[in-house]
Design a protein around this motif. Structure first.
Motif, PDB file in Angstrom:
ATOM      1  N   ARG A  25       0.832  -1.217   0.000  1.00 52.68           N
ATOM      2  CA  ARG A  25       0.000   0.000   0.000  1.00 52.68           C
ATOM      3  C   ARG A  25       0.861   1.260   0.000  1.00 52.68           C
ATOM      4  N   ALA A  26       2.002   1.232   0.690  1.00 46.70           N
ATOM      5  CA  ALA A  26       2.888   2.401   0.719  1.00 46.70           C
ATOM      6  C   ALA A  26       3.488   2.654  -0.658  1.00 46.70           C
ATOM      7  N   VAL A  27       3.912   1.590  -1.328  1.00 49.61           N
ATOM      8  CA  VAL A  27       4.474   1.750  -2.681  1.00 49.61           C
ATOM      9  C   VAL A  27       3.423   2.316  -3.626  1.00 49.61           C
ATOM     10  N   MET A  28       2.198   1.824  -3.517  1.00 51.47           N
ATOM     11  CA  MET A  28       1.123   2.343  -4.374  1.00 51.47           C
ATOM     12  C   MET A  28       0.861   3.820  -4.100  1.00 51.47           C
ATOM     13  N   LEU A  29       0.941   4.216  -2.845  1.00 49.31           N
ATOM     14  CA  LEU A  29       0.698   5.615  -2.493  1.00 49.31           C
ATOM     15  C   LEU A  29       1.804   6.522  -3.019  1.00 49.31           C
ATOM     16  N   PHE A  30       3.042   6.072  -2.912  1.00 49.93           N
ATOM     17  CA  PHE A  30       4.161   6.902  -3.361  1.00 49.93           C
ATOM     18  C   PHE A  30       4.366   6.823  -4.869  1.00 49.93           C
ATOM     19  N   TRP A  31       4.079   5.678  -5.465  1.00 55.53           N
ATOM     20  CA  TRP A  31       4.348   5.483  -6.890  1.00 55.53           C
ATOM     21  C   TRP A  31       3.436   6.361  -7.745  1.00 55.53           C
ATOM     22  N   ASP A  32       2.147   6.247  -7.516  1.00 55.30           N
ATOM     23  CA  ASP A  32       1.196   7.034  -8.296  1.00 55.30           C
ATOM     24  C   ASP A  32       0.006   7.389  -7.402  1.00 55.30           C
ATOM     25  N   PRO A  33       0.130   8.480  -6.650  1.00 61.54           N
ATOM     26  CA  PRO A  33      -0.911   8.810  -5.673  1.00 61.54           C
ATOM     27  C   PRO A  33      -2.266   9.141  -6.294  1.00 61.54           C
ATOM     28  N   GLN A  34      -2.283   9.587  -7.537  1.00 64.01           N
ATOM     29  CA  GLN A  34      -3.553   9.949  -8.174  1.00 64.01           C
ATOM     30  C   GLN A  34      -4.299   8.725  -8.696  1.00 64.01           C
ATOM     31  N   ASN A  35      -3.565   7.671  -9.021  1.00 63.24           N
ATOM     32  CA  ASN A  35      -4.161   6.468  -9.592  1.00 63.24           C
ATOM     33  C   ASN A  35      -4.079   5.341  -8.562  1.00 63.24           C
ATOM     34  N   GLN A  36      -4.990   5.354  -7.610  1.00 68.65           N
ATOM     35  CA  GLN A  36      -4.996   4.344  -6.549  1.00 68.65           C
ATOM     36  C   GLN A  36      -5.593   3.038  -7.077  1.00 68.65           C
TER      37      GLN A  36
END
Length: 163
Positions: A25-36
């Motif tokens: 979840r942290a990687v997803m938040l930092f990788w592309d915060p607009q595209n969850q």
């Protein structure tokens, strides 16, 4: 295998799952915060985190009971860090409207708490008074203290005060 070992294995396994879910979840938040992630992915990750934290709490309580609630001093730090992880994870991934910087701060705090908790679990530091003796710092024993106190200058009963 005895039940204590099986519970420890379950506890460590679900601790690892909680860390994996947090990292994803942290990687997803930092990788592309607009595209969850989509709804199904989010539900799976949230369920994995909730299940992991629940099993960690239950197995932890059962392990405490099996040890008759006798714990090492580092255990209290582990509990505090676990509460910090829960709180920061809620801050980072909660449904409430929060800015991206607040979410990232929550992820950062939870990551530091995870690192601290893992460090405590691996090292199991000894915070007791015996630690100073183990490091080569000698504490004066009672016979040394008695020798020192007998060397102290004491007023004699035979001396008369000056008039």
């Amino acid at each position: 295998m005895d039940s204590h070992l099986i519970l420890k294995i379950i506890h460590m396994t679900f601790g690892s799952l909680a860390l994996i879910a947090f990292l994803i979840r942290a990687v997803m938040l930092f990788w592309d915060p607009q595209n969850q992630p989509g709804k199904v992915t989010r539900i799976v990750l949230v369920a994995m985190q909730h299940l992991s934290f629940t099993v960690l709490i239950i197995t932890g309580i059962v392990l405490l009971y099996q040890n008759q609630f006798v714990v090492q001093p580092w255990f209290y730090g582990k509990i505090i860090l676990f509460v910090v992880i829960l709180s920061a994870t809620i801050k980072a991934f909660g449904k409430r409207d929060m800015s991206l910087s607040q979410r990232k701060a929550g992820v950062f705090v939870a990551g530091i708490a995870f690192a601290g908790l893992l460090t405590l679990v691996i090292w199991k530091p000894d915070f007791s008074a015996n630690q100073t003796q183990q490091q080569g710092i000698q504490q004066p024993n009672t016979s040394q203290q008695n020798q020192l106190s007998s060397m102290a200058v004491r007023p004699s009963a035979t001396t008369q005060p000056a008039q």
